[in-house]
Design a protein around this motif. Structure first.
Motif, PDB file in Angstrom:
ATOM      1  N   PHE A 172     -11.398  -5.392  53.953  1.00  0.00           N
ATOM      2  CA  PHE A 172     -10.418  -4.421  54.439  1.00  0.00           C
ATOM      3  C   PHE A 172      -9.293  -4.302  53.429  1.00  0.00           C
ATOM      4  CE2 PHE A 172     -12.445  -5.987  58.264  1.00  0.00           C
ATOM      5  CZ  PHE A 172     -12.597  -4.855  59.043  1.00  0.00           C
ATOM      6  N   THR A 173      -8.591  -3.207  53.533  1.00  0.00           N
ATOM      7  CA  THR A 173      -7.335  -3.057  52.813  1.00  0.00           C
ATOM      8  C   THR A 173      -6.280  -2.644  53.823  1.00  0.00           C
ATOM      9  OG1 THR A 173      -6.212  -1.914  51.009  1.00  0.00           O
ATOM     10  CG2 THR A 173      -7.799  -0.636  52.242  1.00  0.00           C
ATOM     11  N   SER A 174      -5.056  -3.052  53.595  1.00  0.00           N
ATOM     12  CA  SER A 174      -3.994  -2.714  54.537  1.00  0.00           C
ATOM     13  C   SER A 174      -3.729  -1.215  54.504  1.00  0.00           C
ATOM     14  CB  SER A 174      -2.719  -3.477  54.190  1.00  0.00           C
ATOM     15  OG  SER A 174      -1.655  -3.044  55.007  1.00  0.00           O
ATOM     16  N   SER A 175      -3.591  -0.613  55.670  1.00  0.00           N
ATOM     17  CA  SER A 175      -3.288   0.821  55.734  1.00  0.00           C
ATOM     18  C   SER A 175      -1.797   1.083  55.606  1.00  0.00           C
ATOM     19  CB  SER A 175      -3.803   1.416  57.057  1.00  0.00           C
ATOM     20  OG  SER A 175      -3.131   0.846  58.158  1.00  0.00           O
ATOM     21  N   VAL A 176      -1.016  -0.004  55.540  1.00  0.00           N
ATOM     22  CA  VAL A 176       0.432   0.128  55.348  1.00  0.00           C
ATOM     23  C   VAL A 176       0.695   0.339  53.861  1.00  0.00           C
ATOM     24  CG1 VAL A 176       2.665  -1.003  55.580  1.00  0.00           C
ATOM     25  CG2 VAL A 176       0.902  -1.361  57.321  1.00  0.00           C
ATOM     26  N   LEU A 177       1.480   1.341  53.537  1.00  0.00           N
ATOM     27  CA  LEU A 177       1.789   1.654  52.143  1.00  0.00           C
ATOM     28  C   LEU A 177       2.808   0.651  51.603  1.00  0.00           C
ATOM     29  CD1 LEU A 177       1.439   3.730  49.793  1.00  0.00           C
ATOM     30  CD2 LEU A 177       3.404   4.944  50.756  1.00  0.00           C
ATOM     31  N   SER A 178       2.375  -0.162  50.643  1.00  0.00           N
ATOM     32  CA  SER A 178       3.297  -1.148  50.068  1.00  0.00           C
ATOM     33  C   SER A 178       4.180  -0.496  49.009  1.00  0.00           C
ATOM     34  CB  SER A 178       2.495  -2.302  49.435  1.00  0.00           C
ATOM     35  OG  SER A 178       1.834  -1.857  48.260  1.00  0.00           O
TER      36      SER A 178
END
Length: 271
Positions: A172-178
């Motif tokens: 998975f990858t975080s859907s939150v924009l870092s």
């Protein structure tokens, strides 16, 4: 000798993709899909044409390409709306089963919606074993009709309860924009070129005063960060061959279809 099991796999893609975004703020990767399908079909005979995947693909163009490149049967749902894919899955799944009724021992269903209860009952009535893969929060408990129905939670199968681990594993990858992703996307969207070199971009990150790159202090850290952006689909490694100072170098381009890229693009337009 034990006879190989032939299986039919029916995937409601939105039932995989959407719950993880809503509940965990995680977006499944190609590696995550590979692992999920591998674990579901392990020790069984699986013909790729017997993997049917359903979605309104206008929303998931990169995923459609992944499934197509894997030689799965990709069915395009023509309507964009809740439960539209469910109907397509039921009709197409039953049609496929009618063609191979005697050859299929087991049906694996990716989707836990209550609308599938009729399909599950039908499969059991013709003697098929059923396995269901679903997120815990989107699973309809009455789908487990009897002992011939097994249920597996994607949360557990891909170890999503340990959020950092499942991201580290590449599933998975975080859907939150870092801040770092925002900074590198802006770098690509505002350059006068349609591509950037991997090595040059890594060096630019080290020199940058953007707060998004504050945690990147070493060249290798910058390279690793860019490769993570490639892994989660924000950046793509271009097919063009790049040469710089006589050496072969990798060329990166921005994936303008990615949701995070679109979000940053809108922020830039507003300014």
């Amino acid at each position: 000798m034990t006879k190989d099991k032939n299986i039919l796999m029916l995937i409601d893609f939105e039932n995989i993709y959407i719950p993880s975004i809503k509940q965990y703020e995680l977006q499944i990767t190609e590696s995550g899909l590979d692992k999920l399908i591998e674990l579901a079909s392990i020790d069984k005979k699986l013909n790729n044409s017997n993997i049917l995947v359903f979605a309104f693909w206008d929303h998931y163009k990169l995923y459609k390409q992944y499934f197509t490149n894997s030689f799965y049967s990709v069915i395009d749902v023509s309507e964009d709306g809740e439960s539209c894919a469910d109907g397509y899955l039921i009709v197409n799944g039953m049609a496929k089963l009618s063609q191979q009724k005697d050859d299929i021992d087991e049906v694996i269903l990716f989707g836990g919606d209550s609308v599938y209860s009729g399909l599950v009952r039908y499969l059991l009535s013709i003697g098929k074993k059923v396995k269901i893969y679903s997120w815990k929060n989107s699973y309809y408990s009455k789908l487990r009709i009897n002992r011939n129905v097994e249920v597996f939670y994607i949360d557990d199968v891909l170890n999503v309860k340990e959020k950092d681990d499942c991201v580290k594993d590449g599933y998975f990858t975080s859907s939150v924009l870092s801040d770092g992703e925002k900074a590198v996307i802006k770098r690509f969207l505002t350059t006068k070129f349609d591509y950037l070199y991997l090595t040059t971009t890594a060096n630019d990150i080290l020199k940058s005063t953007d707060i998004g790159f504050n945690d990147i202090n070493l060249y290798q850290d910058a390279i690793d960060f860019l490769y993570r952006c490639v892994d989660n689909g924000i950046l793509l490694i271009d097919r063009r061959t790049g040469h710089r100072d006589g050496d072969l170098v990798k060329v990166l381009i921005i994936n303008k279809e990615h949701s995070k890229v679109k979000a940053v693009s809108q922020l830039i337009k507003k300014k």
